[in-house]
Write a protein that holds these residues in place. Structure first.
Motif, PDB file in Angstrom:
ATOM      1  N   LEU A 139       0.835  -1.201   0.000  1.00  0.00           N
ATOM      2  CA  LEU A 139       0.000   0.000   0.000  1.00  0.00           C
ATOM      3  C   LEU A 139       0.871   1.252   0.000  1.00  0.00           C
ATOM      4  O   LEU A 139       0.554   2.237  -0.668  1.00  0.00           O
ATOM      5  N   PHE A 140       1.982   1.207   0.739  1.00  0.00           N
ATOM      6  CA  PHE A 140       2.923   2.333   0.714  1.00  0.00           C
ATOM      7  C   PHE A 140       3.377   2.594  -0.731  1.00  0.00           C
ATOM      8  O   PHE A 140       3.374   3.735  -1.206  1.00  0.00           O
ATOM      9  N   ALA A 141       3.764   1.527  -1.424  1.00  0.00           N
ATOM     10  CA  ALA A 141       4.272   1.677  -2.792  1.00  0.00           C
ATOM     11  C   ALA A 141       3.191   2.252  -3.711  1.00  0.00           C
ATOM     12  O   ALA A 141       3.455   3.160  -4.510  1.00  0.00           O
ATOM     13  N   LEU A 142       1.946   1.748  -3.586  1.00  0.00           N
ATOM     14  CA  LEU A 142       0.870   2.228  -4.461  1.00  0.00           C
ATOM     15  C   LEU A 142       0.500   3.675  -4.138  1.00  0.00           C
ATOM     16  O   LEU A 142       0.187   4.463  -5.032  1.00  0.00           O
ATOM     17  N   ARG A 143       0.562   4.041  -2.849  1.00  0.00           N
ATOM     18  CA  ARG A 143       0.293   5.443  -2.484  1.00  0.00           C
ATOM     19  C   ARG A 143       1.424   6.348  -2.964  1.00  0.00           C
ATOM     20  O   ARG A 143       1.182   7.470  -3.427  1.00  0.00           O
ATOM     21  N   ALA A 144       2.666   5.868  -2.850  1.00  0.00           N
ATOM     22  CA  ALA A 144       3.806   6.661  -3.324  1.00  0.00           C
ATOM     23  C   ALA A 144       3.686   6.883  -4.831  1.00  0.00           C
ATOM     24  O   ALA A 144       3.947   7.980  -5.334  1.00  0.00           O
ATOM     25  N   LEU A 145       3.269   5.844  -5.552  1.00  0.00           N
ATOM     26  CA  LEU A 145       3.035   5.998  -6.994  1.00  0.00           C
ATOM     27  C   LEU A 145       1.921   7.013  -7.238  1.00  0.00           C
ATOM     28  O   LEU A 145       2.035   7.874  -8.109  1.00  0.00           O
ATOM     29  N   ALA A 146       0.845   6.910  -6.441  1.00  0.00           N
ATOM     30  CA  ALA A 146      -0.309   7.794  -6.657  1.00  0.00           C
ATOM     31  C   ALA A 146       0.068   9.267  -6.460  1.00  0.00           C
ATOM     32  O   ALA A 146      -0.325  10.124  -7.253  1.00  0.00           O
ATOM     33  N   VAL A 147       0.859   9.567  -5.405  1.00  0.00           N
ATOM     34  CA  VAL A 147       1.185  10.984  -5.157  1.00  0.00           C
ATOM     35  C   VAL A 147       2.270  11.513  -6.096  1.00  0.00           C
ATOM     36  O   VAL A 147       2.542  12.708  -6.119  1.00  0.00           O
ATOM     37  N   THR A 148       2.913  10.625  -6.863  1.00  0.00           N
ATOM     38  CA  THR A 148       3.905  11.099  -7.823  1.00  0.00           C
ATOM     39  C   THR A 148       3.384  10.984  -9.259  1.00  0.00           C
ATOM     40  O   THR A 148       4.157  10.958 -10.211  1.00  0.00           O
ATOM     41  N   GLY A 149       2.046  10.906  -9.386  1.00  0.00           N
ATOM     42  CA  GLY A 149       1.457  10.982 -10.724  1.00  0.00           C
ATOM     43  C   GLY A 149       1.045   9.659 -11.335  1.00  0.00           C
ATOM     44  O   GLY A 149       0.666   9.604 -12.498  1.00  0.00           O
ATOM     45  N   ALA A 236       1.062  -3.981  -6.771  1.00  0.00           N
ATOM     46  CA  ALA A 236       2.101  -3.029  -6.348  1.00  0.00           C
ATOM     47  C   ALA A 236       3.407  -3.310  -7.071  1.00  0.00           C
ATOM     48  O   ALA A 236       4.055  -2.393  -7.593  1.00  0.00           O
ATOM     49  N   LEU A 237       3.786  -4.573  -7.127  1.00  0.00           N
ATOM     50  CA  LEU A 237       5.054  -4.938  -7.752  1.00  0.00           C
ATOM     51  C   LEU A 237       5.036  -4.661  -9.256  1.00  0.00           C
ATOM     52  O   LEU A 237       5.973  -4.101  -9.820  1.00  0.00           O
ATOM     53  N   THR A 238       3.926  -5.050  -9.911  1.00  0.00           N
ATOM     54  CA  THR A 238       3.806  -4.821 -11.353  1.00  0.00           C
ATOM     55  C   THR A 238       3.820  -3.329 -11.663  1.00  0.00           C
ATOM     56  O   THR A 238       4.492  -2.880 -12.600  1.00  0.00           O
ATOM     57  N   ALA A 239       3.075  -2.539 -10.852  1.00  0.00           N
ATOM     58  CA  ALA A 239       3.005  -1.091 -11.086  1.00  0.00           C
ATOM     59  C   ALA A 239       4.382  -0.457 -10.903  1.00  0.00           C
ATOM     60  O   ALA A 239       4.829   0.356 -11.726  1.00  0.00           O
ATOM     61  N   LEU A 240       5.093  -0.833  -9.827  1.00  0.00           N
ATOM     62  CA  LEU A 240       6.419  -0.266  -9.566  1.00  0.00           C
ATOM     63  C   LEU A 240       7.378  -0.579 -10.705  1.00  0.00           C
ATOM     64  O   LEU A 240       8.087   0.296 -11.195  1.00  0.00           O
TER      65      LEU A 240
END
Ligand SMILES: [Zn+2]
Length: 277
Positions: A139-149, A236-240
């Motif tokens: 969830l941290f990774a997906l939120r970090a992705l969300a706030v960076t666009g 999360a892993l695929t998105a990152l």
């Protein structure tokens, strides 16, 4: 002289006695400093340069890099460093933060996410890495992705742009986001075998709903169905890896602990759902 609050993300030895310091600041994003002589035992800065600590950094501009002249530790996260699982998790948080942040760009939301996740790791009672830890990191990774666009559109297919409706969808790396299963299948057939993209991940409808809620709020979930948690981990892993266009180094270290957990405490069944298989 400049003075900035930051979290230390990476320390890399350079030359004989110097270090390159990479940090995340809420006000100006990613920072890089040369910390001269800090690998000498008598260095005054050395004891304060603790990886993952929240600090105040003093620096002066140099010819080729900013030079670090002072470090004041605000939040040392002492327990985190005494456990391998703490170091592994913090390493993942720091790698994601460094990869997603940019220089000269305020990152207050990313900074808050990093700080909160480090606090969670610091306060964990268990030395083992449990399913709740893995879910929190995802969830941290997906939120970090969300706030960076990189917030995916939850209601719209990333291929045909029509509403997803109430059907079970998939998550795909390219085009990034949720899609109808048939749209993603047709697209990967059309794009041929040259593509090295990960296969789209089929998701329960509950997982998309769960992600929508969790990316809109910042509270941690209480009880999460096991199937949902595994799908969130894979998304999360695929998105990152789609956004960074590379595998995460810290992920392998982290997986050592999840593998151990799976073989020790979970059924054989869990392994067949692992993202690597
Ligand atoms: Zn579609």
């Amino acid at each position: 002289m400049e003075r900035r609050e930051a979290i230390l993300l990476r320390l890399r030895p350079v030359r004989d006695v110097d270090q390159l310091v990479v940090a995340l600041s809420p006000a100006v994003g990613k920072l890089e400093f040369l910390a001269r002589g800090t690998r000498k035992i008598e260095s005054k800065l050395n004891p304060s340069l603790q990886l993952f600590a929240r600090v105040m950094l003093d620096s002066v501009p140099g010819r080729r890099a900013h030079h670090l002249t002072g470090v004041e530790v605000l939040d040392p996260f002492p327990r985190l460093r005494t456990r391998l699982t703490g170091l592994a998790q913090a390493g993942f948080v720091a790698e994601v933060a460094e990869a997603l942040s940019a220089s000269n760009q305020a990152e207050p939301r990313l900074f808050r996410l990093v700080r909160r996740e480090l606090l969670r790791i610091e306060r964990a009672r268990d030395d083992r890495l449990g399913p709740a830890d893995v879910l929190s990191l995802s969830l941290f990774a997906l939120r970090a992705l969300a706030v960076t666009g990189w917030r995916p559109r939850f209601g719209q297919c990333s291929v045909c742009h029509r509403p997803l409706g109430a059907v079970a969808a998939v998550f795909a790396a390219h085009p990034y986001g949720f899609a109808h299963g048939s749209c993603a299948r047709n697209r990967s057939l059309r794009s041929g075998s040259g593509q090295a993209d990960a296969d789209p991940i089929p998701l329960h409808r509950a997982t998309r709903k769960f992600l929508y809620e969790r990316l809109s709020q910042t509270t941690q979930p209480a009880v999460v169905p096991r199937g949902v948690a595994q799908e969130v981990d894979r998304v999360a892993l695929t998105a990152l890896e789609a956004v960074l266009d590379r595998a995460l180094k810290s992920r392998r270290f982290l997986r050592m602990f999840t593998k151990e957990r799976i073989t020790n405490h979970e059924s054989r069944n869990a392994e067949s759902h692992s993202p690597d298989s």
